[in-house]
Enzyme design. Structure first.
Site, PDB file in Angstrom:
ATOM      1  N   ASP A  15       0.877  -1.174   0.000  1.00 27.51           N
ATOM      2  CA  ASP A  15       0.000   0.000   0.000  1.00 27.51           C
ATOM      3  C   ASP A  15       0.914   1.223   0.000  1.00 27.51           C
ATOM      4  O   ASP A  15       2.122   1.114   0.214  1.00 27.51           O
ATOM      5  CB  ASP A  15      -0.896  -0.005   1.252  1.00 27.51           C
ATOM      6  CG  ASP A  15      -1.823   1.216   1.315  1.00 27.51           C
ATOM      7  OD1 ASP A  15      -2.335   1.637   0.263  1.00 27.51           O
ATOM      8  OD2 ASP A  15      -2.012   1.763   2.412  1.00 27.51           O
ATOM      9  N   SER A  16       0.306   2.390  -0.188  1.00 24.26           N
ATOM     10  CA  SER A  16       1.085   3.624  -0.097  1.00 24.26           C
ATOM     11  C   SER A  16       1.600   3.844   1.324  1.00 24.26           C
ATOM     12  O   SER A  16       2.525   4.615   1.528  1.00 24.26           O
ATOM     13  CB  SER A  16       0.212   4.816  -0.496  1.00 24.26           C
ATOM     14  OG  SER A  16      -0.871   4.933   0.416  1.00 24.26           O
ATOM     15  N   CYS A  79      -4.423  -1.506  -1.860  1.00 27.45           N
ATOM     16  CA  CYS A  79      -4.607  -0.069  -2.059  1.00 27.45           C
ATOM     17  C   CYS A  79      -5.595   0.114  -3.204  1.00 27.45           C
ATOM     18  O   CYS A  79      -5.325  -0.340  -4.335  1.00 27.45           O
ATOM     19  CB  CYS A  79      -3.253   0.548  -2.422  1.00 27.45           C
ATOM     20  SG  CYS A  79      -3.336   2.291  -2.849  1.00 27.45           S
ATOM     21  N   GLU A 158      -2.193   8.489   7.964  1.00 30.25           N
ATOM     22  CA  GLU A 158      -0.803   8.048   7.814  1.00 30.25           C
ATOM     23  C   GLU A 158       0.097   8.766   8.826  1.00 30.25           C
ATOM     24  O   GLU A 158       0.980   8.164   9.430  1.00 30.25           O
ATOM     25  CB  GLU A 158      -0.354   8.369   6.375  1.00 30.25           C
ATOM     26  CG  GLU A 158       1.010   7.853   5.990  1.00 30.25           C
ATOM     27  CD  GLU A 158       1.065   6.332   5.874  1.00 30.25           C
ATOM     28  OE1 GLU A 158       0.066   5.708   5.495  1.00 30.25           O
ATOM     29  OE2 GLU A 158       2.135   5.773   6.199  1.00 30.25           O
TER      30      GLU A 158
END
Ligand code: DGL
Length: 277
Positions: A15-16, A79, A158
């Site tokens: 994923d990012s 993602c 995040e």
């Protein structure tokens, strides 16, 4: 060069950033005997407000790293944004590698909805993608979908920025309209970005207890199991597999979230995937 995948090799998940942990949690529950290598591309997060070219290059670089350095037997793109932009490209580049993507769970939400009004939160890039438009069209007539691009929300999660996360969730939930079981209200809220399940407690408190939050970690895990079984790559020969965590960015963020969401106590390894695409 990609050698033939073998059952004892790990499954690559990326994923990012930390969002894909919500998918990894479901994968580990569904496939406890498998080894996983999770890569957070935190140095390049968020993906959701970038161009397709950028996301394609990142997805290819990260996938190449997992294939070349870890010999993964399958890849789970945890993602929504990277799936929408890059999954075709990844499948074309590694045609023999099983690759599973994730997309907003519109269909299960439409089926479960009693009011036939479904809210969708996702990144701008996911909502603008051709893949999402096709999905939406395929469900015409099954429910009304109200979509909300959630700029900045994945980044706030995040960065563990609680204040910003709270403010953005309030704004975006308000933007979707009325929630509840009464006629005309939204009774299903699709979390179309893998970061959002990490703040499901907050979202649930904003939409109320009668609204279902719909995420796709479990269906993705089932699909991964099906694809591995088909390819005769399921590994069933031990009690418990291992999970390795890698990050192109801050290792602390990934480690903390893995502890919180997966109960995992492992050292996160910092990696460089640049120049690998
Ligand atoms: N977690 C990702 C998704 O499912 C990407 C969020 C981002 O990097 O913007 O879309």
């Amino acid at each position: 060069m990609l050698t033939a995948p073998h059952a004892a090799a790990p499954i690559g998940v990326f994923d990012s950033g930390v969002g894909g942990l919500s998918v990894l949690r479901a994968l580990r529950a569904q496939l406890p005997q498998e080894d996983f290598v999770y890569l957070s591309d935190a140095a390049h997060a968020p993906y959701g407000e970038r161009t397709d070219d950028y996301v394609n290059a990142r997805a290819a670089g990260v996938a190449n790293y997992l294939v070349a350095q870890h010999g993964v037997k399958a890849l789970v793109v945890a993602c929504n944004t990277a799936t929408a932009a890059a999954i075709q490209l990844l499948r074309a580049r590694w045609p023999t590698l099983p690759i599973v993507g994730i997309e907003p769970a519109l269909k299960p939400a439409a089926t479960a909805s009693q009011t036939k009004r479904v809210g969708v939160m996702a990144t701008r890039s996911t909502l603008q993608s051709a893949k999402f438009k096709t999905l939406l069209e395929s469900l015409q007539g099954q429910a009304q979908f109200v979509v909300q691009a959630c700029d900045g929300l994945a980044a706030a999660i995040e960065n563990d920025d609680a204040q910003m996360t709270q403010a953005l969730c309030e704004t975006y939930v308000r933007g979707l309209g009325d929630f509840g079981r009464q006629p005309g209200a939204i009774d299903q809220l699709v979390l179309g970005c893998t970061h959002y399940p990490l703040v499901s407690g907050l979202l649930q408190s904003l939409v109320g207890p009668t609204v279902d939050l719909v995420e796709a970690g479990a269906p993705v895990s089932l699909q991964t199991q099906r694809v591995l079984a088909q390819a005769e790559l399921l590994f069933c020969e031990r009690a418990a597999g291992t999970t390795q965590l890698l990050s192109t960015g801050a290792v602390d963020a990934l480690g903390g979230n893995a502890r919180r969401w997966l109960g995992l106590e492992v050292l996160v390894e910092g990696v460089q995937t640049d120049g690998m695409s």
